[in-house]
Design an enzyme around this catalytic site. Structure first.
Site, short mmCIF file in Angstrom:
data_model
loop_
_atom_site.label_atom_id
_atom_site.label_comp_id
_atom_site.label_asym_id
_atom_site.label_seq_id
_atom_site.Cartn_x
_atom_site.Cartn_y
_atom_site.Cartn_z
N THR A 29 0.85 -1.19 0.00
CA THR A 29 0.00 0.00 0.00
C THR A 29 0.89 1.24 0.00
OG1 THR A 29 -1.95 1.00 1.06
CG2 THR A 29 -0.29 0.05 2.53
N ASN A 30 0.33 2.41 0.27
CA ASN A 30 1.13 3.65 0.28
C ASN A 30 0.57 4.59 1.34
OD1 ASN A 30 -0.85 5.57 -0.99
ND2 ASN A 30 -0.75 4.01 -2.59
N ARG A 31 1.20 5.75 1.47
CA ARG A 31 0.90 6.63 2.59
C ARG A 31 -0.22 7.64 2.35
NH1 ARG A 31 4.50 6.16 6.61
NH2 ARG A 31 6.61 5.41 6.16
#
Ligand code: C5P
Length: 224
Positions: A29-31
């Site tokens: 995933t990412n931020r």
């Protein structure tokens, strides 16, 4: 009615990260916090629009009056957006999600176990580009398709290249060399085919208001 100029307009917004499974317990995933997309959803709903928010996993409540569809992977996000376009004539699509560029090719059906042989190799494949697909959706194409560009350098050149490559109408360019991710503030430039406009660092809510005003003006000039 003056205060609710988007009454009758249907809007689809993607927001947040996507989550691409590795196995039943792990993923990539990412931020992305989803804050900018959620703020846009809230402001447009306040202006009378019928807003559907297709959201990756975030720690935010759905704004009042906004319908939220929760998704995880990019493929699910794309399917949800396309289902909305098939079900209703969409006026505005705003693709603010930080869609993962890649997903794991063969998602393991069981938890991958630690083994003496060493770490497993992940084979990644490219995800579909939702913004490009929406921009090129022919008869169901929303009247106004808006994408985002997060760049650390050459914002203008990269945003304009994205505008023509993806086929969208406007790009909201984020200079992410400043503190943007998870922050409540943002500084952006809106790129359209008729020129640019920059909005200095301010709350994501106020950035959303500027974008909303442009959308209102767009439909005032071209009420179809
Ligand atoms: O190509 P890049 O990821 O920089 O483009 C960003 C824009 O494209 C954003 O509007 C993002 O929501 C959208 N996008 C998408 N699907 C992807 C990748 C990006 O909708 N797979």
């Amino acid at each position: 009615p003056a205060a609710r100029p988007l009454t009758g307009r249907k809007v689809v917004i993607t927001a947040g990260p996507t989550f691409e499974a590795i196995d039943p317990v792990r993923g990539l995933t990412n931020r992305s916090s989803g804050k900018q997309g959620y703020a846009i959803a809230e402001v447009l709903a306040d202006l009378g629009a019928d807003v559907t928010l297709v959201s990756g996993p975030v720690f935010l409540d759905a704004p009042n009056g906004v319908r939220r569809i929760n998704v995880e992977a990019a493929a699910e996000m794309k399917a949800a957006v396309e289902a909305e376009m098939a079900a209703h004539k969409i006026d505005v699509a705003i693709m603010s999600a930080a869609v993962a560029d890649w997903r794991v090719d063969n998602v393991a059906t069981g938890k991958i176990k630690k083994a003496p042989g060493g770490a497993p190799a992940l084979h990644l494949i490219e995800n579909p580009d939702i913004l490009a697909a929406v921009s090129k959706s022919g008869p169901v194409r929303p009247k106004l398709v808006i994408g985002f560009a997060a760049e650390t350098a050459d914002l203008e050149a990269n945003a304009l290249a994205k505008l023509s490559r993806k086929g969208c109408d406007w790009i909201v360019g984020n200079d992410v060399s400043q503190d943007v991710f998870g922050s409540d503030a943002n500084a952006v430039t809106l790129f359209t085919r008729n020129g640019n406009e920059s909005w200095e660092r301010q709350s994501k809510r106020d950035i959303a208001r500027h974008l909303a005003q442009h959308i209102v003006d767009h439909f005032k000039a071209d009420p179809q």
